[in-house]
Design a protein around this motif. Structure first.
Motif, mmCIF file in Angstrom:
data_model
loop_
_atom_site.group_PDB
_atom_site.id
_atom_site.type_symbol
_atom_site.label_atom_id
_atom_site.label_comp_id
_atom_site.label_asym_id
_atom_site.label_seq_id
_atom_site.Cartn_x
_atom_site.Cartn_y
_atom_site.Cartn_z
ATOM 1 N N LEU A 120 2.557 5.839 -7.604
ATOM 2 C CA LEU A 120 1.626 6.769 -8.259
ATOM 3 C C LEU A 120 2.213 8.173 -8.308
ATOM 4 C CD1 LEU A 120 -1.810 5.582 -6.814
ATOM 5 C CD2 LEU A 120 -0.960 5.318 -9.147
ATOM 6 N N ALA A 121 2.832 8.583 -7.175
ATOM 7 C CA ALA A 121 3.444 9.909 -7.172
ATOM 8 C C ALA A 121 4.619 9.967 -8.153
ATOM 9 C CB ALA A 121 3.919 10.255 -5.758
ATOM 10 N N ALA A 139 0.828 -1.206 0.000
ATOM 11 C CA ALA A 139 0.000 0.000 0.000
ATOM 12 C C ALA A 139 0.865 1.259 0.000
ATOM 13 C CB ALA A 139 -0.927 -0.015 1.219
ATOM 14 N N GLU A 140 1.929 1.230 0.801
ATOM 15 C CA GLU A 140 2.812 2.396 0.844
ATOM 16 C C GLU A 140 3.546 2.591 -0.479
ATOM 17 O OE1 GLU A 140 6.580 4.032 3.549
ATOM 18 O OE2 GLU A 140 5.586 2.126 3.998
ATOM 19 N N ARG A 141 4.068 1.475 -1.048
ATOM 20 C CA ARG A 141 4.788 1.595 -2.314
ATOM 21 C C ARG A 141 3.864 2.000 -3.454
ATOM 22 N NH1 ARG A 141 9.771 -1.063 -2.287
ATOM 23 N NH2 ARG A 141 10.717 -0.566 -0.273
ATOM 24 N N THR A 142 2.597 1.583 -3.376
ATOM 25 C CA THR A 142 1.653 1.976 -4.418
ATOM 26 C C THR A 142 1.456 3.483 -4.429
ATOM 27 O OG1 THR A 142 0.527 -0.161 -4.226
ATOM 28 C CG2 THR A 142 -0.679 1.623 -5.297
ATOM 29 N N ARG A 143 1.364 4.054 -3.255
ATOM 30 C CA ARG A 143 1.241 5.509 -3.198
ATOM 31 C C ARG A 143 2.492 6.186 -3.751
ATOM 32 N NH1 ARG A 143 -0.983 4.044 1.894
ATOM 33 N NH2 ARG A 143 1.024 4.485 2.892
ATOM 34 N N ASP A 144 3.672 5.631 -3.387
ATOM 35 C CA ASP A 144 4.908 6.215 -3.905
ATOM 36 C C ASP A 144 5.011 6.082 -5.427
ATOM 37 O OD1 ASP A 144 5.515 6.784 -1.298
ATOM 38 O OD2 ASP A 144 6.840 5.031 -1.037
#
Length: 526
Positions: free
Chosen positions: A292-293, A285-290
């Motif tokens: 996307l950014a 979940a954390e890497r997905t946000r990163d």
């Protein structure tokens, strides 16, 4: 009885058989993939029984050939001894013609020894006065052994050198002369049937014992394989539950050794996998946000890169135009003035009084005129390369067609094809397309060594894009091995700056195809 020769022969034969039997073990690893569908128990039984079976086969063949070698050696030794003994004892009978006693002796030998099939006495005339055969049948290949019957003659010299008889012991200094004369031969034919029967009985006993040992090894291998399959099946069942997503499982340790360690490790792994699953979900979940950014940032950087490349290309074209104008307006004008001045010098030299110096002045003036014309022509070509005037006058279609016609003079057969209304293309897209085609043709002339090339321009209204294809029949290259040159990189950057796509297809010895698609909408938006 000595048997070194037979043992050596049997060892060599057995070694050859072992090499033939073990040859499948040297097969490629891919050739043993037939057991992929086997269970672990069957595999263990196969691994256990394979060397035992090979050992059993090697032992059987070695035992058989050892027995055969022993029979051959004993048969040969007995045949040679018997033939030699008969030849030494039958000298008197053959010379005197008294063969009845010899026949009785030979008959007794044949009756007492079952391995003797026939004994023959042959005289010097090739006749066989004595021939005694055994009543036992021959079931194997017989072998014959011969010995010569020799007669020794002792010669005494009773006369001296002057021809007078010896009357004293002076003649003792001359020793008697011994000569050997062959009066016949003895041929003994040996039959290995009886010996082979005895050795076959021994071989069967050995074979039965080896077969019992092989059966016992197979039963033991089966029992050991079964002792491994039960805990392994339990471990596999637990692993399948873990694969289904149930990480909280219990697997008791029921045995020791590596299998027990495997059971304990599976239990510990289930706990660790459950914890890792939770941690991994949080990290995903954390890497997905990163990501996307980062993706959004990369898209913005890519758009900025395209704008920058497009701006740089526009600046380069403007600078080329400025340089072309300066060359056309200043350098070419100066060259025209130089040519006029040199022509004036030629005219003045023509009016002057003829002489050697006047001729030199006229020649130098002509050389200056020719040099000025050459520089002027070079300047014109340079101006066309920097800023093709034909692109402004004829548009993209006419400019590319004129460029293809210019390259035809180099010896390569060029063809040009076009489709669509090119008046819809803007100035910026036309210049980029012209430069791309120019670079592609330059690469053909420099590197391909082609004899034929084709240039195709197609403006499609369906997808609103300009399609460019440049193809040649040159040497080609392997795109996976060869690195891209400056020309291909420049073409790719121009295409990406316009939001298009480029595809280079080539094979060694099969030519090269460069296919480019330039959208009209992206260029207009840019």
């Amino acid at each position: 009885m000595k048997r070194p020769a037979a043992l050596r022969d049997a060892s060599l034969r057995a070694a050859k058989l072992r090499s033939v039997t073990l040859r499948p073990a040297r097969l490629r690893p891919g050739a043993l993939q037939f057991w992929r569908g086997w269970s672990i128990g069957l595999r263990m039984a196969f691994i256990t029984m394979l060397p035992v079976t090979l050992l059993f086969t090697s032992f059987v063949w070695y035992s058989w050939y050892a027995h055969r070698a022993q029979v051959d050696e004993e048969l040969a030794e007995r045949g040679r001894i018997l033939a030699r003994a008969l030849a030494e004892t039958s000298e008197y009978n053959v010379i005197s013609g008294n063969l009845s006693d010899l026949r009785l002796t030979i008959n007794g030998l044949v009756q007492s020894d079952s391995s003797v099939y026939r004994i023959e006495v042959v005289d010097m005339n090739g006749q066989t006065p004595v021939s005694v055969a055994s009543e036992h049948p021959i079931e194997a290949e017989s072998r014959s052994f011969e010995a010569q019957i020799s007669k020794q003659v002792v010669w005494f010299n009773l006369f001296s050198d002057n021809g007078t008889p010896h009357v004293s012991a002076a003649g003792d200094t001359r020793p008697p002369t011994l000569t050997t004369e062959v009066v016949g031969l003895v041929r003994v034919t040996m039959s290995p049937t009886n010996m082979l029967a005895k050795q076959l009985h021994r071989f069967r006993v050995e074979l039965a014992m080896a077969a019992l040992a092989l059966a016992a090894s197979g039963a033991l291998a089966y029992i050991l394989a079964r002792s491994l399959t039960v805990p392994l099946r339990e471990a596999i069942s637990v692993l399948r539950r873990i694969r289904g997503g149930n990480y909280r499982v219990q697997l008791p340790v029921t045995t020791g050794g590596e299998v027990g360690e495997l059971q304990a490790s599976i239990g510990e792994m289930s706990v660790a996998l459950d914890q890792s699953k939770q941690d991994l979900e949080n990290k995903v979940a954390e890497r997905t946000r990163d990501l996307l950014a980062s993706r959004n940032e990369a898209l913005r950087a890519d758009a900025d890169k395209r704008k920058l490349i497009q701006k740089v290309n526009s600046i380069i074209e403007d600078e080329r135009k400025s340089i072309a104008v300066e060359i056309h307006d200043e350098l070419n004008a100066s060259l025209i003035a130089v040519r006029l001045e040199s022509q004036t010098i030629q005219q003045l030299a023509a009016k002057a009084t003829p002489g050697e110096e006047i001729d030199q002045i006229r020649a130098k003036a002509q050389a200056i005129t020719k040099l000025a014309l050459d520089l002027y022509a070079n300047g014109r070509r340079l101006v066309r390369r920097l800023r093709p005037e034909v692109l402004d006058m004829l548009g993209l279609h006419g400019a590319v067609e004129e460029m293809v016609s210019h390259y035809r003079s180099s010896g390569v057969h060029f063809e040009f094809e076009s489709q669509g209304d090119f008046s819809k293309i803007g100035n910026e897209l036309a210049i980029s397309a012209y430069r791309i085609v120019q670079e592609a043709l330059s690469n053909i002339m420099k590197h391909s060594q082609a004899g034929f090339a084709r240039v195709s321009l197609a403006l499609s209204d369906e997808d609103g894009a300009l399609h460019i294809e440049v193809q040649d029949d040159g040497e080609g290259f392997d795109p996976a091995v060869a690195s891209e040159g400056i020309g291909i990189i420049g073409m790719r950057e121009r295409v990406f700056a316009l939001g298009g796509s480029i595809h280079v297809q080539s094979h060694p010895g099969e030519g090269t195809l460069v296919a480019i698609t330039l959208p009209l909408s992206d260029v207009a938006a840019a």
